[in-house]
Design a protein around this motif. Sequence first.
Motif, PDB file in Angstrom:
ATOM      1  N   ARG A   1       0.984  -1.148   0.352  1.00 45.11           N
ATOM      2  CA  ARG A   1       0.112   0.070   0.540  1.00 45.11           C
ATOM      3  C   ARG A   1       0.889   1.557   0.323  1.00 45.11           C
ATOM      4  O   ARG A   1       1.712   1.349   0.792  1.00 45.11           O
ATOM      5  CB  ARG A   1      -1.102   0.279   0.705  1.00 45.11           C
ATOM      6  CG  ARG A   1      -1.802   0.937   1.350  1.00 45.11           C
ATOM      7  CD  ARG A   1      -2.550   1.076   2.592  1.00 45.11           C
ATOM      8  NE  ARG A   1      -3.617   0.086   2.753  1.00 45.11           N
ATOM      9  CZ  ARG A   1      -4.825  -0.340   2.407  1.00 45.11           C
ATOM     10  NH1 ARG A   1      -5.472   0.817   1.241  1.00 45.11           N
ATOM     11  NH2 ARG A   1      -5.735  -1.251   1.938  1.00 45.11           N
ATOM     12  N   PRO A   2       0.615   2.147  -1.316  1.00 42.97           N
ATOM     13  CA  PRO A   2       1.460   3.151  -1.899  1.00 42.97           C
ATOM     14  C   PRO A   2       1.434   4.324   0.233  1.00 42.97           C
ATOM     15  O   PRO A   2       0.852   3.949   0.774  1.00 42.97           O
ATOM     16  CB  PRO A   2       1.207   4.107  -1.955  1.00 42.97           C
ATOM     17  CG  PRO A   2       0.294   3.512  -2.959  1.00 42.97           C
ATOM     18  CD  PRO A   2      -0.843   1.960  -2.001  1.00 42.97           C
ATOM     19  N   GLN A   3       2.463   4.604   0.880  1.00 39.52           N
ATOM     20  CA  GLN A   3       2.623   5.073   1.727  1.00 39.52           C
ATOM     21  C   GLN A   3       1.995   6.866   1.457  1.00 39.52           C
ATOM     22  O   GLN A   3       1.482   6.926   2.895  1.00 39.52           O
ATOM     23  CB  GLN A   3       4.169   5.925   1.720  1.00 39.52           C
ATOM     24  CG  GLN A   3       5.195   4.546   2.490  1.00 39.52           C
ATOM     25  CD  GLN A   3       4.405   3.889   4.082  1.00 39.52           C
ATOM     26  OE1 GLN A   3       4.334   4.279   4.647  1.00 39.52           O
ATOM     27  NE2 GLN A   3       4.298   2.386   3.676  1.00 39.52           N
ATOM     28  N   PHE A   4       1.964   7.495   0.936  1.00 41.35           N
ATOM     29  CA  PHE A   4       1.140   8.746   0.178  1.00 41.35           C
ATOM     30  C   PHE A   4      -0.876   8.137   0.544  1.00 41.35           C
ATOM     31  O   PHE A   4      -1.074   9.516   0.881  1.00 41.35           O
ATOM     32  CB  PHE A   4       1.177   9.409  -1.243  1.00 41.35           C
ATOM     33  CG  PHE A   4       1.594   8.280  -2.117  1.00 41.35           C
ATOM     34  CD1 PHE A   4       0.413   8.510  -2.634  1.00 41.35           C
ATOM     35  CD2 PHE A   4       2.472   7.701  -2.638  1.00 41.35           C
ATOM     36  CE1 PHE A   4       0.002   7.843  -3.461  1.00 41.35           C
ATOM     37  CE2 PHE A   4       2.274   7.188  -3.798  1.00 41.35           C
ATOM     38  CZ  PHE A   4       1.215   7.008  -4.583  1.00 41.35           C
ATOM     39  N   VAL A   5      -1.093   6.897   1.089  1.00 42.52           N
ATOM     40  CA  VAL A   5      -2.466   7.353   0.862  1.00 42.52           C
ATOM     41  C   VAL A   5      -2.350   7.483   2.596  1.00 42.52           C
ATOM     42  O   VAL A   5      -2.191   6.368   3.260  1.00 42.52           O
ATOM     43  CB  VAL A   5      -3.149   6.185   0.859  1.00 42.52           C
ATOM     44  CG1 VAL A   5      -4.381   5.904   1.227  1.00 42.52           C
ATOM     45  CG2 VAL A   5      -2.628   5.606  -0.538  1.00 42.52           C
ATOM     46  N   ASN A   6      -2.694   8.714   2.850  1.00 43.71           N
ATOM     47  CA  ASN A   6      -3.117   8.685   4.088  1.00 43.71           C
ATOM     48  C   ASN A   6      -4.372   9.486   4.588  1.00 43.71           C
ATOM     49  O   ASN A   6      -4.999   9.968   5.753  1.00 43.71           O
ATOM     50  CB  ASN A   6      -2.516  10.384   4.373  1.00 43.71           C
ATOM     51  CG  ASN A   6      -2.513  11.393   3.686  1.00 43.71           C
ATOM     52  OD1 ASN A   6      -3.997  11.306   2.825  1.00 43.71           O
ATOM     53  ND2 ASN A   6      -2.029  12.393   3.537  1.00 43.71           N
ATOM     54  N   ASP A   7      -5.199   8.598   3.915  1.00 43.38           N
ATOM     55  CA  ASP A   7      -6.932   8.895   4.118  1.00 43.38           C
ATOM     56  C   ASP A   7      -7.688   7.868   4.157  1.00 43.38           C
ATOM     57  O   ASP A   7      -7.818   6.911   3.602  1.00 43.38           O
ATOM     58  CB  ASP A   7      -7.613   9.298   2.306  1.00 43.38           C
ATOM     59  CG  ASP A   7      -9.181   9.949   2.886  1.00 43.38           C
ATOM     60  OD1 ASP A   7      -9.761   9.011   4.352  1.00 43.38           O
ATOM     61  OD2 ASP A   7      -9.393  11.163   2.244  1.00 43.38           O
ATOM     62  N   GLU A   8      -8.210   7.158   5.664  1.00 43.37           N
ATOM     63  CA  GLU A   8      -8.453   5.993   5.799  1.00 43.37           C
ATOM     64  C   GLU A   8      -9.624   5.789   4.966  1.00 43.37           C
ATOM     65  O   GLU A   8      -9.560   4.270   5.174  1.00 43.37           O
ATOM     66  CB  GLU A   8      -8.411   6.042   7.231  1.00 43.37           C
ATOM     67  CG  GLU A   8      -6.801   6.126   8.042  1.00 43.37           C
ATOM     68  CD  GLU A   8      -7.257   5.811   9.318  1.00 43.37           C
ATOM     69  OE1 GLU A   8      -8.474   5.390   9.938  1.00 43.37           O
ATOM     70  OE2 GLU A   8      -6.284   6.057  10.601  1.00 43.37           O
ATOM     71  N   LYS A   9     -10.713   6.669   5.430  1.00 44.94           N
ATOM     72  CA  LYS A   9     -11.556   6.561   4.245  1.00 44.94           C
ATOM     73  C   LYS A   9     -11.561   5.792   2.763  1.00 44.94           C
ATOM     74  O   LYS A   9     -12.458   4.894   2.460  1.00 44.94           O
ATOM     75  CB  LYS A   9     -12.877   7.685   4.475  1.00 44.94           C
ATOM     76  CG  LYS A   9     -13.841   7.747   4.102  1.00 44.94           C
ATOM     77  CD  LYS A   9     -15.187   8.640   3.797  1.00 44.94           C
ATOM     78  CE  LYS A   9     -16.320   7.845   3.454  1.00 44.94           C
ATOM     79  NZ  LYS A   9     -16.549   9.567   3.376  1.00 44.94           N
ATOM     80  N   GLU A  10     -10.850   6.734   2.452  1.00 49.85           N
ATOM     81  CA  GLU A  10     -10.643   6.458   1.146  1.00 49.85           C
ATOM     82  C   GLU A  10      -9.625   4.781   0.950  1.00 49.85           C
ATOM     83  O   GLU A  10      -9.733   4.361   0.349  1.00 49.85           O
ATOM     84  CB  GLU A  10      -9.644   7.701  -0.117  1.00 49.85           C
ATOM     85  CG  GLU A  10     -10.338   8.695   0.310  1.00 49.85           C
ATOM     86  CD  GLU A  10     -12.025   8.541  -0.812  1.00 49.85           C
ATOM     87  OE1 GLU A  10     -11.671   8.015  -1.652  1.00 49.85           O
ATOM     88  OE2 GLU A  10     -12.898   9.135  -0.681  1.00 49.85           O
ATOM     89  N   ALA A  11      -8.871   4.883   1.471  1.00 46.50           N
ATOM     90  CA  ALA A  11      -7.870   3.256   1.418  1.00 46.50           C
ATOM     91  C   ALA A  11      -8.893   2.575   1.683  1.00 46.50           C
ATOM     92  O   ALA A  11      -8.113   1.804   1.284  1.00 46.50           O
ATOM     93  CB  ALA A  11      -6.629   3.731   2.567  1.00 46.50           C
ATOM     94  N   ALA A  12     -10.017   2.546   3.004  1.00 44.66           N
ATOM     95  CA  ALA A  12     -10.440   1.282   3.368  1.00 44.66           C
ATOM     96  C   ALA A  12     -11.289   0.831   2.039  1.00 44.66           C
ATOM     97  O   ALA A  12     -11.552   0.431   1.687  1.00 44.66           O
ATOM     98  CB  ALA A  12     -11.635   1.705   3.851  1.00 44.66           C
ATOM     99  N   LEU A  13     -11.605   1.617   0.857  1.00 43.48           N
ATOM    100  CA  LEU A  13     -12.354   1.076  -0.449  1.00 43.48           C
ATOM    101  C   LEU A  13     -11.499   0.403  -1.219  1.00 43.48           C
ATOM    102  O   LEU A  13     -12.081  -0.607  -1.524  1.00 43.48           O
ATOM    103  CB  LEU A  13     -12.550   2.115  -1.098  1.00 43.48           C
ATOM    104  CG  LEU A  13     -13.232   3.362  -0.572  1.00 43.48           C
ATOM    105  CD1 LEU A  13     -13.269   4.748  -1.679  1.00 43.48           C
ATOM    106  CD2 LEU A  13     -14.529   2.962  -0.953  1.00 43.48           C
ATOM    107  N   TRP A  14     -10.803   0.307  -0.709  1.00 48.54           N
ATOM    108  CA  TRP A  14      -9.698  -0.369  -1.789  1.00 48.54           C
ATOM    109  C   TRP A  14      -9.268  -1.696  -0.692  1.00 48.54           C
ATOM    110  O   TRP A  14      -8.800  -3.063  -1.224  1.00 48.54           O
ATOM    111  CB  TRP A  14      -7.549  -0.194  -2.357  1.00 48.54           C
ATOM    112  CG  TRP A  14      -8.022   0.887  -2.735  1.00 48.54           C
ATOM    113  CD1 TRP A  14      -8.209   2.063  -2.919  1.00 48.54           C
ATOM    114  CD2 TRP A  14      -8.080   0.319  -4.457  1.00 48.54           C
ATOM    115  NE1 TRP A  14      -8.533   3.069  -3.798  1.00 48.54           N
ATOM    116  CE2 TRP A  14      -8.069   1.503  -5.327  1.00 48.54           C
ATOM    117  CE3 TRP A  14      -8.094  -0.217  -4.895  1.00 48.54           C
ATOM    118  CZ2 TRP A  14      -8.377   1.590  -6.597  1.00 48.54           C
ATOM    119  CZ3 TRP A  14      -7.897  -1.079  -6.507  1.00 48.54           C
ATOM    120  CH2 TRP A  14      -8.073   0.578  -7.252  1.00 48.54           C
TER     121      TRP A  14
END
Length: 349
Positions: free
Chosen positions: A50-63
């Motif tokens: 998972r890319p380190q620059f994904v910092n929005d938990e809600k958005e990251a949770a979609l994946w």
Amino acid sequence: MDKRLSLVCSLVLGVFCVSSSVAASLCGPRAAAVEFAIDASSSMGESYARPQFVNDEKEAALWGNQSTKLAYAQQFVKMAAEKINPTEEMVTGLATFMPSSQILKTQKRTGEAFSKSLSEVKISASTQSLNNFDKKALDYFARKRKEPTTLFVITDGDIDKGSHNPAKVLQTFYQNNPKSCVHLISLAQTDSEKEVITRLRRVNACSTMATVADMMADRQKFNAMVEGNVYRNCSSQEDLEVAGIPFVKKSTTLDKKAIAVLDQMMEVIAQRPKDESMLILGWTDTEGDAAFNKRLGLQRAKVVKDYLVSKGVEDHRMAVMGGGESEKFDNTTEAGRKLNRRVDIIFGQ
């Protein structure tokens, strides 16, 4: 370069993705048929951090919490399917290559039925190091489609070790399906893998490419890729991007083709909130001076805004920006440069 992932197939030029019935509207299905082809070679079983620059938990949770490249590939397909109207029928299908298998037959089904079928699918990466196109894969890509088709090829790019050149495989696809287009979803991690995907994109000017990492980091980029090439719900309250208002080389004049798209755009605007803001982005190809192209893109955006004002859209709702040189499409060909000379409209910005 495109700082925001721009959108759609060129609606006027009709280079790809759309039959005449689909092209009649900026909203709804973006293609007569949509297929997904997932690389299932052994390298796709490797981890994809998972890319380190994904910092929005809600958005990251979609994946979700995928680990392998193949798992992320399947998640992309599932998320794309969710964009289709649940009750509307579209021709959809899912296949794998390296090794090859028709997972879900290409046929007409509702968005809900497609999503349900995908939830029951389990794909495993090959246990053998066979990075070559087998006969079934060659037949799959060479098959003449009944309808113009948007084909998503999801791969890490480690597909050029065998006797079949992947670029030539796609060339055969286009020869037999000249009104269709391949879009590339990249899970590449090494420079050599990225180069393979770049070569695939250059096979036809219509192709676009997005990395899973970028789409995880920016939901807009995922929406742009999927809504532009699968299904666009224009009444959605979420940010919406519409692209494809064409311009002649070095010109800021709206010709008949551009006006035709803008008149359709008025139908989209009518479906959106009455006080919603819009960002109008003007783009150019990469020929000529970069500073000049920045100004040219801005002038194109202003011309589009002026036209919309003349049609009754409130001036205060619209902001203009010059995006400058676009690389959404391949600038090494005239067909690609033609597609880059456009204006995009982003609602909700």
